[in-house]
Design a protein around this motif. Structure first.
Motif, PDB file in Angstrom:
ATOM      1  N   HIS A  24      -7.933  43.662 -14.599  1.00 45.31           N
ATOM      2  CA  HIS A  24      -9.073  43.309 -15.459  1.00 45.31           C
ATOM      3  C   HIS A  24      -9.252  41.793 -15.507  1.00 45.31           C
ATOM      4  O   HIS A  24      -8.303  41.027 -15.273  1.00 45.31           O
ATOM      5  CB  HIS A  24      -8.806  43.851 -16.860  1.00 45.31           C
ATOM      6  CG  HIS A  24      -9.978  43.851 -17.773  1.00 45.31           C
ATOM      7  ND1 HIS A  24     -10.392  42.723 -18.455  1.00 45.31           N
ATOM      8  CD2 HIS A  24     -10.835  44.842 -18.144  1.00 45.31           C
ATOM      9  CE1 HIS A  24     -11.440  43.018 -19.204  1.00 45.31           C
ATOM     10  NE2 HIS A  24     -11.733  44.295 -19.042  1.00 45.31           N
ATOM     11  N   PHE A  26      -9.471  39.997 -18.027  1.00 45.45           N
ATOM     12  CA  PHE A  26      -8.553  39.459 -19.039  1.00 45.45           C
ATOM     13  C   PHE A  26      -7.201  39.127 -18.405  1.00 45.45           C
ATOM     14  O   PHE A  26      -6.624  38.063 -18.664  1.00 45.45           O
ATOM     15  CB  PHE A  26      -8.371  40.477 -20.165  1.00 45.45           C
ATOM     16  CG  PHE A  26      -7.662  39.942 -21.389  1.00 45.45           C
ATOM     17  CD1 PHE A  26      -8.382  39.517 -22.490  1.00 45.45           C
ATOM     18  CD2 PHE A  26      -6.270  39.876 -21.435  1.00 45.45           C
ATOM     19  CE1 PHE A  26      -7.735  39.031 -23.629  1.00 45.45           C
ATOM     20  CE2 PHE A  26      -5.614  39.389 -22.557  1.00 45.45           C
ATOM     21  CZ  PHE A  26      -6.345  38.961 -23.656  1.00 45.45           C
ATOM     22  N   TYR A  43      -6.779  38.887 -29.193  1.00 52.10           N
ATOM     23  CA  TYR A  43      -6.051  39.995 -28.569  1.00 52.10           C
ATOM     24  C   TYR A  43      -4.674  40.181 -29.202  1.00 52.10           C
ATOM     25  O   TYR A  43      -4.268  41.313 -29.506  1.00 52.10           O
ATOM     26  CB  TYR A  43      -5.923  39.739 -27.061  1.00 52.10           C
ATOM     27  CG  TYR A  43      -4.701  40.377 -26.447  1.00 52.10           C
ATOM     28  CD1 TYR A  43      -4.664  41.740 -26.167  1.00 52.10           C
ATOM     29  CD2 TYR A  43      -3.572  39.613 -26.154  1.00 52.10           C
ATOM     30  CE1 TYR A  43      -3.529  42.323 -25.620  1.00 52.10           C
ATOM     31  CE2 TYR A  43      -2.444  40.185 -25.607  1.00 52.10           C
ATOM     32  CZ  TYR A  43      -2.429  41.540 -25.339  1.00 52.10           C
ATOM     33  OH  TYR A  43      -1.302  42.105 -24.802  1.00 52.10           O
ATOM     34  N   TRP A 217      -8.823  45.637 -23.247  1.00 51.67           N
ATOM     35  CA  TRP A 217      -9.037  44.333 -22.611  1.00 51.67           C
ATOM     36  C   TRP A 217     -10.472  43.844 -22.854  1.00 51.67           C
ATOM     37  O   TRP A 217     -10.686  42.662 -23.115  1.00 51.67           O
ATOM     38  CB  TRP A 217      -8.800  44.414 -21.110  1.00 51.67           C
ATOM     39  CG  TRP A 217      -7.412  44.554 -20.586  1.00 51.67           C
ATOM     40  CD1 TRP A 217      -7.039  45.321 -19.511  1.00 51.67           C
ATOM     41  CD2 TRP A 217      -6.209  43.891 -21.016  1.00 51.67           C
ATOM     42  NE1 TRP A 217      -5.691  45.184 -19.278  1.00 51.67           N
ATOM     43  CE2 TRP A 217      -5.162  44.311 -20.174  1.00 51.67           C
ATOM     44  CE3 TRP A 217      -5.931  43.005 -22.054  1.00 51.67           C
ATOM     45  CZ2 TRP A 217      -3.850  43.863 -20.322  1.00 51.67           C
ATOM     46  CZ3 TRP A 217      -4.617  42.559 -22.204  1.00 51.67           C
ATOM     47  CH2 TRP A 217      -3.597  42.971 -21.360  1.00 51.67           C
TER      48      TRP A 217
END
Length: 223
Positions: A24, A26, A43, A217
């Motif tokens: 991903h 992220f 996060y 994510w």
């Protein structure tokens, strides 16, 4: 990265959802340091909440287990989550001026709620193997991500996070969980699990949890 025999099969069954999770944007931002700091902190706060529920799910696995060995493995995982992994979150957030009391009081995002309650629901409705299939993407996915990033050139911005999931201790935990999954599959489905009518369902549990990891994510990218 391969952990055990069952995990590679579940990962393959998840298809494109697996790389969408483990590669991903992220994750790439963690690797090259381009992830905005506020996104990372957002996060971490949500992941702290996630780990509370994840610990509850592993504790539920203790009660779902059939053997003392299964119970010991799950109890050890609960201990690692509560006393090690969550400690990383408290430390990193504390360095950013976010107290643990603020983590506990933080509002849970819908994406977080959807994922954690899915895992707990599967655990309550299904048996030990169903629950392991829903738990596996988080444990083993982070292990795969951590090992890959730790072994490659990466920016120092998020080196502590990378080092935690790429560490020998975390990798050992992943291999232990993979062995637990393999033994659970053999015990509950048999030596040729892919021929069992139940196989498709446990693959679906794993795939849905993987899709919810992608959503987690995505949530991290939009604080």
């Amino acid at each position: 990265m391969s952990y055990g025999n069952t995990f590679p099969l579940w990962r393959a069954a998840a298809g494109d959802h697996w790389p969408a999770y483990t590669r991903h944007a992220f994750v790439q931002g963690l690797a090259d340091g381009s992830l905005p700091r506020d996104a990372f902190m957002h996060y971490l706060v949500q992941d702290y909440i996630f780990l509370i529920h994840f610990s509850r799910a592993w504790a539920l696995a203790v009660s779902k287990a059939d053997t003392l060995d299964e119970m010991r493995h799950c109890a050890a995982t609960v201990h690692a989550l509560l006393n090690q992994e969550m400690g990383l979150h408290v430390k990193l957030c504390g360095e950013a001026g976010i107290a643990e009391a603020d983590l506990i009081a933080a509002e849970e995002r819908p994406e977080n709620l959807a994922y954690t309650r899915y895992v707990l629901d599967i655990g309550h409705r299904g048996d030990f193997l169903d629950l392991l299939a829903a738990l596996a993407p988080c444990v083993l996915g982070y292990g795969e991500i951590g090992a890959r990033l730790a072994a490659s050139d990466h920016a120092q911005t998020y080196a502590e996070w990378i080092g935690t999931y790429g560490s020998r201790d975390y990798q050992d935990l992943c291999h232990e969980v993979a062995a637990l999954i393999d033994a659970s599959v053999a015990r509950r489905i048999g030596p040729e699990p892919q021929t069992s009518p139940r196989w498709g369902l446990v693959c679906e549990r794993f795939t849905m949890a993987t899709r919810l990891e992608v959503g987690f994510w995505d949530m991290g990218m939009t604080p």
